[in-house]
Structures are given as C-alpha cells and as structure tokens.
Design a protein around this motif. Sequence first.
Motif, PDB file in Angstrom:
ATOM      1  N   CYS A 119       0.921  -1.178  -0.081  1.00  0.00           N
ATOM      2  CA  CYS A 119       0.100   0.014  -0.007  1.00  0.00           C
ATOM      3  C   CYS A 119       0.850   1.145   0.236  1.00  0.00           C
ATOM      4  O   CYS A 119       0.628   2.048  -0.810  1.00  0.00           O
ATOM      5  N   ASN A 120       1.861   1.203   0.852  1.00  0.00           N
ATOM      6  CA  ASN A 120       2.687   2.446   0.876  1.00  0.00           C
ATOM      7  C   ASN A 120       3.630   2.697  -0.353  1.00  0.00           C
ATOM      8  O   ASN A 120       3.927   3.660  -0.889  1.00  0.00           O
ATOM      9  N   ILE A 121       4.056   1.630  -0.953  1.00  0.00           N
ATOM     10  CA  ILE A 121       4.909   1.989  -2.196  1.00  0.00           C
ATOM     11  C   ILE A 121       3.970   2.206  -3.285  1.00  0.00           C
ATOM     12  O   ILE A 121       4.499   2.925  -4.271  1.00  0.00           O
ATOM     13  N   ASN A 122       2.676   1.915  -3.357  1.00  0.00           N
ATOM     14  CA  ASN A 122       1.804   2.428  -4.007  1.00  0.00           C
ATOM     15  C   ASN A 122       1.276   3.951  -3.873  1.00  0.00           C
ATOM     16  O   ASN A 122       0.386   4.483  -4.514  1.00  0.00           O
ATOM     17  N   MET A 123       1.703   4.370  -2.716  1.00  0.00           N
ATOM     18  CA  MET A 123       1.722   5.974  -2.494  1.00  0.00           C
ATOM     19  C   MET A 123       3.196   6.572  -2.476  1.00  0.00           C
ATOM     20  O   MET A 123       3.767   6.547  -1.367  1.00  0.00           O
ATOM     21  N   PRO A 124       3.828   6.765  -3.634  1.00  0.00           N
ATOM     22  CA  PRO A 124       5.288   6.737  -3.706  1.00  0.00           C
ATOM     23  C   PRO A 124       5.976   7.868  -2.898  1.00  0.00           C
ATOM     24  O   PRO A 124       5.416   9.034  -3.013  1.00  0.00           O
ATOM     25  N   PHE A 125       7.025   7.548  -2.684  1.00  0.00           N
ATOM     26  CA  PHE A 125       8.049   8.427  -2.017  1.00  0.00           C
ATOM     27  C   PHE A 125       7.869   9.754  -2.825  1.00  0.00           C
ATOM     28  O   PHE A 125       8.252  10.928  -2.397  1.00  0.00           O
ATOM     29  N   ARG A 126       8.448   9.657  -4.052  1.00  0.00           N
ATOM     30  CA  ARG A 126       8.531  11.034  -5.102  1.00  0.00           C
ATOM     31  C   ARG A 126       7.048  11.590  -4.819  1.00  0.00           C
ATOM     32  O   ARG A 126       7.386  13.032  -4.708  1.00  0.00           O
ATOM     33  N   GLN A 127       6.027  11.269  -5.001  1.00  0.00           N
ATOM     34  CA  GLN A 127       4.898  12.055  -4.608  1.00  0.00           C
ATOM     35  C   GLN A 127       4.793  12.698  -3.160  1.00  0.00           C
ATOM     36  O   GLN A 127       4.355  14.008  -3.081  1.00  0.00           O
ATOM     37  N   ARG A 128       5.190  11.925  -2.114  1.00  0.00           N
ATOM     38  CA  ARG A 128       5.103  12.366  -0.769  1.00  0.00           C
ATOM     39  C   ARG A 128       5.912  13.385  -0.835  1.00  0.00           C
ATOM     40  O   ARG A 128       5.746  14.558  -0.101  1.00  0.00           O
ATOM     41  N   VAL A 129       7.161  13.445  -1.488  1.00  0.00           N
ATOM     42  CA  VAL A 129       7.992  14.835  -1.321  1.00  0.00           C
ATOM     43  C   VAL A 129       7.409  15.902  -1.934  1.00  0.00           C
ATOM     44  O   VAL A 129       7.705  16.989  -1.566  1.00  0.00           O
ATOM     45  N   VAL A 130       6.707  15.737  -3.099  1.00  0.00           N
ATOM     46  CA  VAL A 130       6.276  16.855  -3.785  1.00  0.00           C
ATOM     47  C   VAL A 130       5.063  17.240  -2.817  1.00  0.00           C
ATOM     48  O   VAL A 130       5.068  18.789  -2.688  1.00  0.00           O
ATOM     49  N   ASP A 131       4.392  16.514  -2.352  1.00  0.00           N
ATOM     50  CA  ASP A 131       3.239  17.155  -1.243  1.00  0.00           C
ATOM     51  C   ASP A 131       3.697  17.374  -0.029  1.00  0.00           C
ATOM     52  O   ASP A 131       3.124  18.711   0.251  1.00  0.00           O
ATOM     53  N   PHE A 132       4.686  16.927   0.252  1.00  0.00           N
ATOM     54  CA  PHE A 132       5.473  17.676   1.636  1.00  0.00           C
ATOM     55  C   PHE A 132       5.911  19.066   1.505  1.00  0.00           C
ATOM     56  O   PHE A 132       5.405  20.095   2.110  1.00  0.00           O
ATOM     57  N   TRP A 133       6.586  19.334   0.289  1.00  0.00           N
ATOM     58  CA  TRP A 133       7.065  20.642   0.208  1.00  0.00           C
ATOM     59  C   TRP A 133       5.912  21.669  -0.461  1.00  0.00           C
ATOM     60  O   TRP A 133       6.198  22.898  -0.302  1.00  0.00           O
ATOM     61  N   LYS A 134       5.016  21.261  -0.983  1.00  0.00           N
ATOM     62  CA  LYS A 134       3.701  22.061  -1.069  1.00  0.00           C
ATOM     63  C   LYS A 134       3.089  22.522   0.198  1.00  0.00           C
ATOM     64  O   LYS A 134       2.959  23.664   0.325  1.00  0.00           O
ATOM     65  N   ALA A 162       4.080  18.140  12.951  1.00  0.00           N
ATOM     66  CA  ALA A 162       3.667  16.697  13.091  1.00  0.00           C
ATOM     67  C   ALA A 162       2.846  16.384  11.634  1.00  0.00           C
ATOM     68  O   ALA A 162       2.918  15.455  11.234  1.00  0.00           O
ATOM     69  N   GLU A 163       1.780  17.426  11.540  1.00  0.00           N
ATOM     70  CA  GLU A 163       1.087  17.374  10.314  1.00  0.00           C
ATOM     71  C   GLU A 163       1.799  17.180   8.956  1.00  0.00           C
ATOM     72  O   GLU A 163       1.480  16.228   8.074  1.00  0.00           O
ATOM     73  N   GLY A 164       2.785  17.951   8.859  1.00  0.00           N
ATOM     74  CA  GLY A 164       3.661  17.824   7.851  1.00  0.00           C
ATOM     75  C   GLY A 164       4.554  16.693   7.500  1.00  0.00           C
ATOM     76  O   GLY A 164       4.419  16.040   6.351  1.00  0.00           O
ATOM     77  N   MET A 165       5.153  16.276   8.831  1.00  0.00           N
ATOM     78  CA  MET A 165       5.886  15.082   8.481  1.00  0.00           C
ATOM     79  C   MET A 165       5.318  13.740   8.449  1.00  0.00           C
ATOM     80  O   MET A 165       5.630  12.863   7.838  1.00  0.00           O
ATOM     81  N   SER A 166       3.954  13.885   8.637  1.00  0.00           N
ATOM     82  CA  SER A 166       3.102  12.565   8.326  1.00  0.00           C
ATOM     83  C   SER A 166       2.833  12.235   7.096  1.00  0.00           C
ATOM     84  O   SER A 166       2.637  11.316   6.591  1.00  0.00           O
ATOM     85  N   ILE A 167       3.182  13.317   6.092  1.00  0.00           N
ATOM     86  CA  ILE A 167       2.933  13.400   4.681  1.00  0.00           C
ATOM     87  C   ILE A 167       4.133  12.373   4.242  1.00  0.00           C
ATOM     88  O   ILE A 167       3.884  11.633   3.290  1.00  0.00           O
ATOM     89  N   ILE A 168       5.304  12.446   4.789  1.00  0.00           N
ATOM     90  CA  ILE A 168       6.485  11.652   4.335  1.00  0.00           C
ATOM     91  C   ILE A 168       6.142  10.133   4.906  1.00  0.00           C
ATOM     92  O   ILE A 168       6.527   9.475   4.289  1.00  0.00           O
ATOM     93  N   GLY A 169       5.767  10.005   6.163  1.00  0.00           N
ATOM     94  CA  GLY A 169       5.749   8.776   6.635  1.00  0.00           C
ATOM     95  C   GLY A 169       5.643   8.604   8.076  1.00  0.00           C
ATOM     96  O   GLY A 169       5.823   9.667   8.711  1.00  0.00           O
ATOM     97  N   GLU A 170       5.722   7.121   8.534  1.00  0.00           N
ATOM     98  CA  GLU A 170       5.964   7.349  10.193  1.00  0.00           C
ATOM     99  C   GLU A 170       7.257   7.598  10.510  1.00  0.00           C
ATOM    100  O   GLU A 170       8.312   7.381   9.702  1.00  0.00           O
ATOM    101  N   ASP A 171       7.631   7.917  11.745  1.00  0.00           N
ATOM    102  CA  ASP A 171       8.854   7.995  12.652  1.00  0.00           C
ATOM    103  C   ASP A 171       9.682   8.848  11.698  1.00  0.00           C
ATOM    104  O   ASP A 171      10.831   8.829  11.409  1.00  0.00           O
ATOM    105  N   MET A 203      13.732  20.334  -2.514  1.00  0.00           N
ATOM    106  CA  MET A 203      13.135  21.536  -1.952  1.00  0.00           C
ATOM    107  C   MET A 203      12.924  22.583  -2.879  1.00  0.00           C
ATOM    108  O   MET A 203      14.029  22.880  -3.812  1.00  0.00           O
ATOM    109  N   PRO A 204      11.865  23.381  -3.098  1.00  0.00           N
ATOM    110  CA  PRO A 204      11.469  24.334  -4.055  1.00  0.00           C
ATOM    111  C   PRO A 204      12.487  25.574  -4.026  1.00  0.00           C
ATOM    112  O   PRO A 204      12.893  25.948  -2.848  1.00  0.00           O
ATOM    113  N   LEU A 205      12.810  25.990  -5.080  1.00  0.00           N
ATOM    114  CA  LEU A 205      13.943  27.154  -5.164  1.00  0.00           C
ATOM    115  C   LEU A 205      13.448  28.275  -4.276  1.00  0.00           C
ATOM    116  O   LEU A 205      14.169  28.948  -3.491  1.00  0.00           O
TER     117      LEU A 205
END
Length: 491
Positions: A119-134, A162-171, A203-205
Amino acid sequence: MGMNVYSNREEILERINAMTADDRDAEVVDYLMSFPEEELTDELKGLLARAYNNTGEYEKALPLLVETESYGRETANWNFRMGYSLYFLGDYEGSLKYFSQALEIEPDDEDTKWFIAQCNINMPFRQRVVDFWKWFSENSADIEEMLAGRNDGRGSLSDLMAEGMSIIGEDVYYNIGGDRELTFCVEGNTECYYLYPYLVDNMPLELKDRWTVHSCQHPSDISGFTFRMYDKDIPMTEILVRADYDAESSAFDLCYHHPALAELDEAKSINAFYVILQHAIGEGAVYNYVYDVRQSDSTDGMYPIGELSSGMKNMLENNGKEYHTEPELNWCTYRCEPKEDSEKLREEIICGNSRFMLLNRQYMEGDMQCYRDLALKGASAMFLMITIPDGWGIKEFMDMRYTIEDRIESMFGNSDTPGLLLGGAMGNKDIAYIDVLLFDGPGFLRHLNDPLVMDDLLRCGDGSVMDSSVYAKGFCQNDPMVELRKRDRMG
C-alpha cells in the motif's frame, strides 16, 4: 436446500474450508449463493466475501464486508478482507487503514505486513516529497512566525510540524529553529540515509532562498550540553572515548566510558552513547566511519568525546582518506559461496557490489525489516534479473550489465523515474542482478514495460537488442517476480 444453517454450522464451515484449501473458490461462491438469503449469516457473508476476493471479484466482496461491519470490525479477518478488496480496487489509502487495523489485532501476521508495505509503495516517496514541500510552502509563514515567538492562536509548532511530517511517513524526526533551519534526523533509521538526500534536493527554489535544510544531523557544539535519558543527567563533555582505526575498512571501533553510563544495562548504555555520539560527530560521520561501539571500564588512551571528530579526521587523512560529515553510501565489494542446488534467488551469486549491504544480508536471512522501513515511506527496494543470451560469454555479459546499470542511472536522473542504483551481482546460473531503490516503484515498472524503453535498455553496441528475459522482484522473499521481457520477444 434441506440443511439448517444454524444446526449444521460446523458441517457447512468444514465444507467451505475444504474447498478453499483446494483453491475451489468459485465453488464456494456457488455453494453459498445457493443458500436462501435469510440463511446467509454475517459469518457466511464474510466467507462469501473471501471467496469473491480469491476469485478477483473485489467489487462483489466489498458490499458484503460493509454490510457485516458491525459483526466483524473488531476481527483481523474482516479488516484484512476489507483491505484486500480495496487494495485490488486501487484504493491504497483506504486499504492501508484496514490492513493497519488488522495488524493491531494480529501484530505478527506476515501477510498483513506485506500488504501494508505494498500500500505504501503505491503511495510513492516521489509524490510524498512533492506533497510535503507544497505543504511546507503553504505553512512556512506560520512556521516562521511561531519560531519568532508570535503564535497568535495558531496552535503549537510541534502539532503543525507533525501534520507535515506525516505526509512523508511514520517516524520522521527533525529539529527546527535558529535562523529558519530545518534538519531531518535519521535517529538510527538506516533507510533515511538513502531517502532524505532526495527529499532535501527537491526543495523548491523559492524555499531555498529562505530556509537551510539538512538531510541528517550535523555535529553540534556539545560544550554546555547535558544528556538526559534513562533518569541520567550527564554533561556530554565528561564522556571519554578511544577510537581504534581499521585501515582496511576505513572504519573505527569506539570504546567509551562514563560512570553513569556504566550503571545502565548494556543495550541502554549503547543506545544512550549512540545518541550522544550523533550530537558530537554528526549522523553522517557515524554512518560513514563507526563500525562498532562498546563500553569500557578502563580509561587508558581515552580523551573527551568533543575531540573525537578531529581525531577521526586526522587518522583518516594520515591514511590518505577524506573525512565527510554527510553520509557517503559507499560501495562495498563482496564474494559469496554459491549454493549449487538451491532454488532460491540470489543464493547462486558469486560476487557483486552494493551500497546497502544490510538490505542484501536481510534478504538472504528472510528478514524484511529494511525493505519494510523503506516501503513505509513509499520507496521500493528491488532487483532486476537479466538472463544471459545464448552464445554469450561471461565477460561480454558482465560488461553489458555495467552498461545497463549506467542506463538505469540515467533514467534515475529523470524527475518521473527517480531512484538510486544500489549495486549489482553475477550468479553461476547465468543471471545478472541489478539492485535499485525506487522512489516511485510503480512508475518505474510502467516505464520499463514500454517495449521501446526496454529495447533501449538492452541495446548492444552494434544496435541489436540483447535477447534476454528480464524480471523484477522486491527485496522481500515472498514478493512476486514480475516479468518485464521474455526471451525471443524480438522474434
């Protein structure tokens, strides 16, 4: 039907379970659908949902499970079946919710752990990074105001982060403060050394102009710092250390001493020392150079921990090496004694190289901890298997493996298929392995499934396409093998 469902429950269940054990799930569906609707208990509806799941009719299983929620929601089976249906219907976030609840009820179930990883692999790290910086861009003004002590009813900074870090994942651990400085902390989670550099690099410019962000904890000035843990208050500068250097591995074994640490049991003492060490020399240097730590009752040859970083640096430079405080992810060459009769993948490997040996070792031991830790943040650790073409020699095949590795690294430079080359190996069964860490595993596999992309990957120097089968498999022994190219596909 001539059978009372209540008086003959055990007989009915025995019949259903026998058919399920023989993979006769379609017969289970026919059998249960022959019951009058009023005799289909919640228990039997659950078994019918299982049969639908097993026959791939997930859209029929789901309503039955929703209908029986009050009966089954406290059970691992019901939650697993809900997660299973939603997973194969493509709702990975919803599926993760139910698999996680199933794991809370049965914490040791390996199938549930595997599906949580998928499930987590199908919510890819690449997209999580985009969503976190947004998210960070949208909240950076509030974060800066809170850091400046101007809260104005915004709530706590820790809750917001904590709200932002949860976008990346646990811990996901971090330090924030100073002059708009954010540091992601590894905290012993090895997978983060491989993930956080990509996170920081993307990280965005517009944020880079205002914020300084680090992918791991850097060395700190520990003068005046007191370590507080396990009911101990220890001035860090009082801790003594000795570093024994191994020139062959360019690594250090560290001995440490402090009376308060000696009072702890061994596991707590070593854990406490690692926390202190990461402050003193930084997480990157710990990862790059520290092989082992142990407590010592003797202080012979020891010096304050504050001098450790400069001592290690001098020792490395005196041996012609450079000292780095960023994680290096260095390559390691290894040789194996292949198991001739084994049918298990990778047990026939003769030699290879890797920049993530722990992942390799755990796979061979049947341990999926590293694989799972990466997956929980949306990253997929995988290896490709390529068969040798007829008539090729080993030297020619190995050279082609290196060429394919270079091409895969070029693919990783594409923002749509990011990742890291982790290594490669040769087996004695005419198979080449290429190990990769994918920040968007599903996207990468879709890319390789394009026949033109695969042709370019396997193209030889003379323009022909190497006639090989190509497979992909996760670094988890119960992961299925995915066929990407079959031999003679080119005719």
